[in-house]
Scaffold this motif. Structure first.
Motif, PDB file in Angstrom:
ATOM      1  N   LEU A 124     -44.941  10.326  50.758  1.00  0.00           N
ATOM      2  CA  LEU A 124     -45.436   9.969  52.082  1.00  0.00           C
ATOM      3  C   LEU A 124     -46.903   9.616  51.940  1.00  0.00           C
ATOM      4  N   ALA A 125     -47.300   8.441  52.412  1.00  0.00           N
ATOM      5  CA  ALA A 125     -48.677   7.979  52.246  1.00  0.00           C
ATOM      6  C   ALA A 125     -49.210   7.414  53.560  1.00  0.00           C
ATOM      7  N   TYR A 126     -50.480   7.641  53.783  1.00  0.00           N
ATOM      8  CA  TYR A 126     -51.170   7.128  54.971  1.00  0.00           C
ATOM      9  C   TYR A 126     -52.396   6.370  54.490  1.00  0.00           C
ATOM     10  N   HIS A 127     -52.517   5.114  54.903  1.00  0.00           N
ATOM     11  CA  HIS A 127     -53.627   4.259  54.487  1.00  0.00           C
ATOM     12  C   HIS A 127     -54.573   4.093  55.668  1.00  0.00           C
ATOM     13  N   MET A 128     -55.797   4.556  55.502  1.00  0.00           N
ATOM     14  CA  MET A 128     -56.764   4.546  56.591  1.00  0.00           C
ATOM     15  C   MET A 128     -58.160   4.397  55.993  1.00  0.00           C
ATOM     16  N   ASP A 129     -59.152   4.192  56.840  1.00  0.00           N
ATOM     17  CA  ASP A 129     -60.510   4.037  56.347  1.00  0.00           C
ATOM     18  C   ASP A 129     -61.089   5.379  55.932  1.00  0.00           C
ATOM     19  N   GLY A 130     -61.729   5.398  54.775  1.00  0.00           N
ATOM     20  CA  GLY A 130     -62.287   6.638  54.263  1.00  0.00           C
ATOM     21  C   GLY A 130     -63.387   7.210  55.130  1.00  0.00           C
ATOM     22  N   ASP A 131     -64.034   6.373  55.973  1.00  0.00           N
ATOM     23  CA  ASP A 131     -65.093   6.875  56.848  1.00  0.00           C
ATOM     24  C   ASP A 131     -64.578   7.254  58.234  1.00  0.00           C
ATOM     25  N   ASP A 132     -63.265   7.216  58.439  1.00  0.00           N
ATOM     26  CA  ASP A 132     -62.662   7.662  59.687  1.00  0.00           C
ATOM     27  C   ASP A 132     -62.689   9.199  59.709  1.00  0.00           C
ATOM     28  N   PRO A 133     -63.280   9.833  60.733  1.00  0.00           N
ATOM     29  CA  PRO A 133     -63.319  11.303  60.772  1.00  0.00           C
ATOM     30  C   PRO A 133     -61.941  11.947  60.641  1.00  0.00           C
ATOM     31  N   LEU A 134     -60.910  11.264  61.115  1.00  0.00           N
ATOM     32  CA  LEU A 134     -59.562  11.806  61.004  1.00  0.00           C
ATOM     33  C   LEU A 134     -59.144  11.959  59.546  1.00  0.00           C
ATOM     34  N   CYS A 135     -59.640  11.090  58.690  1.00  0.00           N
ATOM     35  CA  CYS A 135     -59.253  11.094  57.278  1.00  0.00           C
ATOM     36  C   CYS A 135     -59.592  12.430  56.624  1.00  0.00           C
ATOM     37  N   ARG A 136     -60.788  12.908  56.837  1.00  0.00           N
ATOM     38  CA  ARG A 136     -61.202  14.167  56.211  1.00  0.00           C
ATOM     39  C   ARG A 136     -60.379  15.340  56.728  1.00  0.00           C
ATOM     40  N   ARG A 137     -60.058  15.343  58.024  1.00  0.00           N
ATOM     41  CA  ARG A 137     -59.277  16.439  58.588  1.00  0.00           C
ATOM     42  C   ARG A 137     -57.875  16.483  57.990  1.00  0.00           C
TER      43      ARG A 137
END
Length: 370
Positions: A227-240
């Protein structure tokens, strides 16, 4: 040059591209592959899809029969929620080259490694640094493992393009796309054998766009699912999400398309890796010095949406082998032209694909790719 061990080709990087090129050039050429790692990576690799067109490339490597016997899983249909919120199906049987495969990626790379060594390629691992210069028609490399020279030097260092950077070449890598991924177990293992029900579970590739990026999930051999999610690394959601596996799985399960195949699967460690397009302008190949090439991700690292990275590793190695065997000085232009066409076609299709989900047009992730 006294004390330097001579080769015809030195390849830096022992990934799929470097191993494939080393195999193709043997036994007609003396080939050395230098690998930074002291041993193969133990972390589960991602990049598990190979199209049916790769069968021709595997045949050239004399690996097709071995590959077909290795238990890789034939690709099923693909279903996506992308341009609209309605699922769109595409049956794998429509591909004229065949449906392709979902891979046991580690087993695939081990197969390439065995083939290259059996062909007589020389592999030196643990080569973390090399002093490199070009002199009198030869690339000279001084390393902690010894001194080597060859008229042809190949960058197969992957997405980092480490060798090209060392030689002063610039890469275009301005996409902050990050792939967060996890391997989930399907079924149960009983005395080393997979439970009979797990391999018969849903075999579709599922792709889902949302406001922050896009998901995909596919079944793998041995009862695993990625399962993979591709998103921007600077999106605050990414770190969470990277810190909280439960939140990662719960967010995926908000989408009905994904929830259907994720039910009952336990969260595990979430991993992250850069995934945006990263490329080397092919015109720069000649700037590094005579006899220099780049292949695989070191030349063009694909966005996972294209699902072409592993195929490109094998295909570019095949093209590079042809150029080297024909005389690189005469054939470099043809290789550059072929890779330029590949890059232009890829970028055109990628832009069109990211323009699809217009319902998220105001979201930062999608605006960046318009």
């Amino acid at each position: 040059m006294a004390g330097e061990r001579p080769f015809d080709v030195v390849i830096v990087g022992a990934g799929p591209a470097g191993l494939a090129l080393g195999t193709l050039l043997r036994p007609a050429h003396r080939v050395l592959v230098l690998e930074r790692r002291a041993r193969p990576a133990t972390a589960p690799p991602i990049g598990e899809s190979l199209p049916g067109a790769a069968a021709v490339l595997l045949q050239r490597l004399e690996l097709l029969a071995t590959f077909q016997d290795a238990g890789h899983r034939e690709r099923g249909a693909a279903v996506s929620v992308w341009d609209s919120d309605r699922p769109v199906w595409r049956d794998a049987i429509r591909d004229p080259a065949g449906p392709g495969w979902y891979l046991d990626r580690r087993g695939f790379e081990q197969m390439l490694r065995r083939r290259a060594l059996d062909a007589g390629m020389t592999l030196r691992e643990g080569c973390k640094q090399a002093d490199i210069r070009h002199r009198q028609g030869q690339w000279q490399l001084d390393t902690a493992l010894g001194a080597f020279r060859a008229p042809v030097l190949v960058d197969a260092t992957g997405r980092s393009g480490r060798l090209g950077r060392q030689l002063g070449l610039r890469r275009r890598a301005d996409d902050p796309l990050l792939c967060l991924y996890v391997f989930l177990n399907q079924g149960f293992l009983n005395q080393g054998f997979l439970d009979q029900g797990s391999e018969s579970q849903d075999g579709t590739m599922r792709i889902q766009a949302d406001a922050h990026g896009w998901w995909y999930t596919v079944p793998l051999p041995q009862g695993q699912r990625v399962l993979a999610y591709h998103m921007d690394g600077d999106d605050p959601l990414c770190r969470r999400l990277l810190r909280r596996p439960e939140a990662f799985l719960a967010r995926a399960s908000e989408h009905a398309l994904l929830a259907e195949v994720l039910e009952g699967l336990a969260p595990a460690r979430i991993r992250g890796r850069p995934a945006g397009t990263s490329l080397l302008d092919v015109e720069q190949l000649s700037k590094a010095g005579p006899g220099f090439l780049a292949i695989g991700d070191a030349l063009l690292a694909f966005d996972p949406l294209a699902s072409q990275g592993l195929f490109h590793a094998l295909a570019s190695a095949t093209s590079a082998a042809k150029a080297i065997e024909s005389g690189l000085h005469q054939s470099l232009g043809a290789y550059q032209q072929e890779m330029r066409a590949v890059t232009q076609r890829y970028l055109r299709h990628l832009k069109a694909s990211y323009q699809g989900p217009r319902r998220f047009g105001q979201a930062t992730f999608w605006q960046r790719r318009q």
